[in-house]
Design a protein around this motif. Structure first.
Motif, PDB file in Angstrom:
ATOM      1  N   LEU A 291      38.752 104.017  20.499  1.00 60.19           N
ATOM      2  CA  LEU A 291      38.435 105.342  19.980  1.00 60.19           C
ATOM      3  C   LEU A 291      39.423 105.652  18.848  1.00 60.19           C
ATOM      4  CD1 LEU A 291      36.492 107.648  20.829  1.00 60.19           C
ATOM      5  CD2 LEU A 291      38.390 108.628  22.138  1.00 60.19           C
ATOM      6  N   CYS A 292      38.905 106.283  17.781  1.00 63.34           N
ATOM      7  CA  CYS A 292      39.818 106.618  16.671  1.00 63.34           C
ATOM      8  C   CYS A 292      40.892 107.569  17.201  1.00 63.34           C
ATOM      9  CB  CYS A 292      39.038 107.273  15.528  1.00 63.34           C
ATOM     10  SG  CYS A 292      40.132 107.921  14.252  1.00 63.34           S
ATOM     11  N   TYR A 293      42.138 107.162  17.037  1.00 69.23           N
ATOM     12  CA  TYR A 293      43.225 107.962  17.626  1.00 69.23           C
ATOM     13  C   TYR A 293      43.526 109.217  16.821  1.00 69.23           C
ATOM     14  CZ  TYR A 293      46.119 105.983  13.988  1.00 69.23           C
ATOM     15  OH  TYR A 293      46.624 105.642  12.772  1.00 69.23           O
ATOM     16  N   VAL A 294      42.926 109.326  15.612  1.00 71.29           N
ATOM     17  CA  VAL A 294      43.152 110.528  14.811  1.00 71.29           C
ATOM     18  C   VAL A 294      42.138 111.603  15.174  1.00 71.29           C
ATOM     19  CG1 VAL A 294      43.191 111.492  12.471  1.00 71.29           C
ATOM     20  CG2 VAL A 294      44.194 109.247  12.909  1.00 71.29           C
ATOM     21  N   CYS A 295      40.826 111.275  15.086  1.00 68.72           N
ATOM     22  CA  CYS A 295      39.800 112.304  15.294  1.00 68.72           C
ATOM     23  C   CYS A 295      39.217 112.248  16.705  1.00 68.72           C
ATOM     24  CB  CYS A 295      38.685 112.160  14.266  1.00 68.72           C
ATOM     25  SG  CYS A 295      37.701 110.657  14.488  1.00 68.72           S
ATOM     26  N   ARG A 296      39.602 111.238  17.469  1.00 72.18           N
ATOM     27  CA  ARG A 296      39.068 111.058  18.835  1.00 72.18           C
ATOM     28  C   ARG A 296      37.543 111.081  18.848  1.00 72.18           C
ATOM     29  NH1 ARG A 296      44.105 109.852  19.943  1.00 72.18           N
ATOM     30  NH2 ARG A 296      45.059 110.671  21.814  1.00 72.18           N
ATOM     31  N   GLU A 298      35.582 112.840  16.996  1.00 73.10           N
ATOM     32  CA  GLU A 298      34.956 114.129  16.668  1.00 73.10           C
ATOM     33  C   GLU A 298      34.437 114.196  15.239  1.00 73.10           C
ATOM     34  OE1 GLU A 298      37.581 117.317  17.723  1.00 73.10           O
ATOM     35  OE2 GLU A 298      37.763 116.568  19.791  1.00 73.10           O
ATOM     36  N   SER A 299      34.770 113.195  14.402  1.00 72.01           N
ATOM     37  CA  SER A 299      34.268 113.207  13.026  1.00 72.01           C
ATOM     38  C   SER A 299      32.836 112.684  12.938  1.00 72.01           C
ATOM     39  CB  SER A 299      35.172 112.347  12.149  1.00 72.01           C
ATOM     40  OG  SER A 299      35.115 110.995  12.575  1.00 72.01           O
ATOM     41  N   VAL A 300      32.348 112.056  14.007  1.00 68.65           N
ATOM     42  CA  VAL A 300      31.011 111.449  13.956  1.00 68.65           C
ATOM     43  C   VAL A 300      29.956 112.550  13.860  1.00 68.65           C
ATOM     44  CG1 VAL A 300      29.395 109.922  15.134  1.00 68.65           C
ATOM     45  CG2 VAL A 300      31.852 109.515  15.312  1.00 68.65           C
ATOM     46  N   PRO A 306      35.640 115.250   8.223  1.00 73.14           N
ATOM     47  CA  PRO A 306      35.638 113.805   7.949  1.00 73.14           C
ATOM     48  C   PRO A 306      36.982 113.182   8.354  1.00 73.14           C
ATOM     49  CG  PRO A 306      35.991 115.043   5.917  1.00 73.14           C
ATOM     50  CD  PRO A 306      35.756 116.061   6.995  1.00 73.14           C
ATOM     51  N   CYS A 307      36.941 111.885   8.730  1.00 71.28           N
ATOM     52  CA  CYS A 307      38.171 111.207   9.165  1.00 71.28           C
ATOM     53  C   CYS A 307      38.391 109.975   8.299  1.00 71.28           C
ATOM     54  CB  CYS A 307      38.069 110.811  10.636  1.00 71.28           C
ATOM     55  SG  CYS A 307      39.525 109.906  11.201  1.00 71.28           S
ATOM     56  N   ARG A 308      39.526 109.930   7.604  1.00 73.10           N
ATOM     57  CA  ARG A 308      39.845 108.806   6.722  1.00 73.10           C
ATOM     58  C   ARG A 308      40.155 107.543   7.523  1.00 73.10           C
ATOM     59  NH1 ARG A 308      44.889 108.900   3.598  1.00 73.10           N
ATOM     60  NH2 ARG A 308      44.595 106.765   2.943  1.00 73.10           N
ATOM     61  N   THR A 309      40.782 107.725   8.668  1.00 75.25           N
ATOM     62  CA  THR A 309      41.263 106.573   9.440  1.00 75.25           C
ATOM     63  C   THR A 309      40.109 105.699   9.916  1.00 75.25           C
ATOM     64  OG1 THR A 309      43.139 107.901  10.129  1.00 75.25           O
ATOM     65  CG2 THR A 309      42.714 105.892  11.380  1.00 75.25           C
ATOM     66  N   CYS A 310      39.057 106.328  10.441  1.00 74.69           N
ATOM     67  CA  CYS A 310      37.944 105.529  10.973  1.00 74.69           C
ATOM     68  C   CYS A 310      36.732 105.595  10.056  1.00 74.69           C
ATOM     69  CB  CYS A 310      37.570 106.009  12.377  1.00 74.69           C
ATOM     70  SG  CYS A 310      36.937 107.704  12.405  1.00 74.69           S
ATOM     71  N   GLY A 311      36.837 106.250   8.892  1.00 71.59           N
ATOM     72  CA  GLY A 311      35.687 106.417   8.012  1.00 71.59           C
ATOM     73  C   GLY A 311      34.579 107.203   8.699  1.00 71.59           C
TER      74      GLY A 311
HETATM   75 ZN   LIG Z   1      38.643 109.025  13.081  1.00 66.51          ZN
END
Ligand SMILES: [Zn+2]
Length: 379
Positions: A291-296, A298-300, A306-311
């Motif tokens: 799971l993206c550790y930045v947005c968990r 929630e950016s999907v 938007p989340c840069r880390t997981c696009g």
């Molecule tokens: Zn993310």
């Protein structure tokens, strides 16, 4: 004042007029007083007491006077020169005292300053991250296993079920080490059977050959591939791999272990997911995402966040895993009817990049302390 002289009055010699002598004397005194340091005073000394100074020249004029005028003129010049040389000596003493006092202050050594304080420096973040990941597994009872970086092709490929014509075995992907044949001639390229290991997986094979199951090992180490150094590739990088072989191990054990690892590294609510894939040494095989550790996640489908880390994908690809292929167990002398195992591996550089927002892999290998220092002295 000299007495009047009928035949030759010294007052009529321009350089010997009393007011001229006074002027020369006063100029000399002013120059000494204005000299701010010993160098300036040395210049003033030459200018006002040297062989070509006005007073010295005036003194020379005395020789041309008639005898009866010499005494008075000599007294006048002599007194002036006496005053000048006294003033010079006094200023010399004053400036030397100044210099000595300044040297005492400027060159003073503070003996109370600490003499043994050296900069702490920093360990390379690749090392600390590799140790941190290893620690997660050591705390679960795994042992750290290591193997050679110059590896037999058999351990690097054959034991791990890479078929003879597998593309990874080509020289464009793998560094082959030049060797010596039985006849003593140098072998070139892929004839040598010796490679720089392309992954840490040969350590799995060595461990399984060395010891009886149950085996729980974590293998961190340096690996090599024929990539050019650029922002996302380096010919030398680090992997960490784990291997568990025991009776009754299943994909569920693998999943639970991976979940524990990401929770230990990124926080208690982290999750993993597996996507089917193919690797020669595991069957079934999977790509593992966390799971993206930045947005968990929630950016999907959420354009406002938007989340840069997981696009904005919600997941980050971490590595490959699967159940150890029974063919690998057989090659290493382990009975696949009795034992099963799982394995998982990923690149440390990649994890460092997304964990610490490092954009360029070259920063990790260039050895600039400005890169490592912000990571501190984590042990
Ligand atoms: Zn993310």
């Amino acid at each position: 004042m000299s007495a009047p002289n009928k035949s030759y009055d010294p007052v009529e010699v321009e350089a010997l007029k009393p007011e001229e002598i006074e002027r020369m004397r006063d100029e000399a005194l002013a120059a000494f007083a204005a000299a701010g340091d010993l160098d300036a005073l040395a210049h003033a000394k030459t200018a006002h007491t040297g062989g070509t100074s006005p007073l010295a020249l005036a003194n020379r004029e005395i020789g041309a006077l008639p005898p009866q005028a010499k005494a008075a003129a000599g007294k006048l010049v002599g007194q002036a020169r006496g005053v000048v040389s006294k003033a010079l000596a006094a200023r010399q003493t004053e400036l030397e005292a100044d210099r000595d006092a300044r040297v005492l202050v400027e060159e003073a050594v503070d003996v109370t300053l600490p003499y043994d304080r050296v900069p702490a420096g920093a360990r390379h973040p690749l090392t600390t991250l590799m140790e941190r990941v290893s620690d997660v597994f050591v705390s679960m009872g795994y042992e750290v296993a290591e193997g050679p970086e110059v590896e037999a092709e058999w351990f690097n490929f054959d034991a791990l079920n890479f078929v003879p014509d597998h593309p990874a075995r080509q020289m464009q992907d793998t560094f082959f080490v030049q060797g010596t044949s039985a006849e003593g001639t140098a072998t070139t390229g892929d004839e040598s059977g010796v490679v720089l290991r392309t992954h840490t997986s040969p350590v799995q094979a060595r461990t399984l050959i060395d010891r009886e199951p149950p085996v729980y090992v974590v293998c961190p180490g340096r690996v090599y591939r024929t990539d050019e150094l650029d922002a996302t590739h380096t010919p030398v990088f680090h992997q960490i791999e784990l291997l568990a072989v025991d009776e009754g191990l299943t994909m569920a054990d693998l999943k639970g272990t991976l979940d524990h690892m990401v929770q230990a590294l990124f926080g208690p609510d982290m999750k993993t997911r597996l996507r089917p894939n193919f690797f020669p040494f595991t069957e079934p095989s999977a790509e593992m995402d966390m799971l993206c550790y930045v947005c968990r996640g929630e950016s999907v489908g959420n354009p406002d966040r938007p989340c840069r880390t997981c696009g904005s994908e919600g997941w980050i690809e971490l590595g490959g895993c699967g159940m150890v292929n029974p063919k690998v167990l057989v090659a290493c002398g382990v009975d696949p009817e009795k034992y099963s195992g799982f394995a998982f591996g990923f690149g440390i550089e990649r994890m460092l990049m997304f964990r610490h927002n490092v954009d360029d892999m070259r920063d990790m290998v260039e050895g600039d302390v400005r890169f490592t220092r912000p990571f501190g002295m984590e042990i």
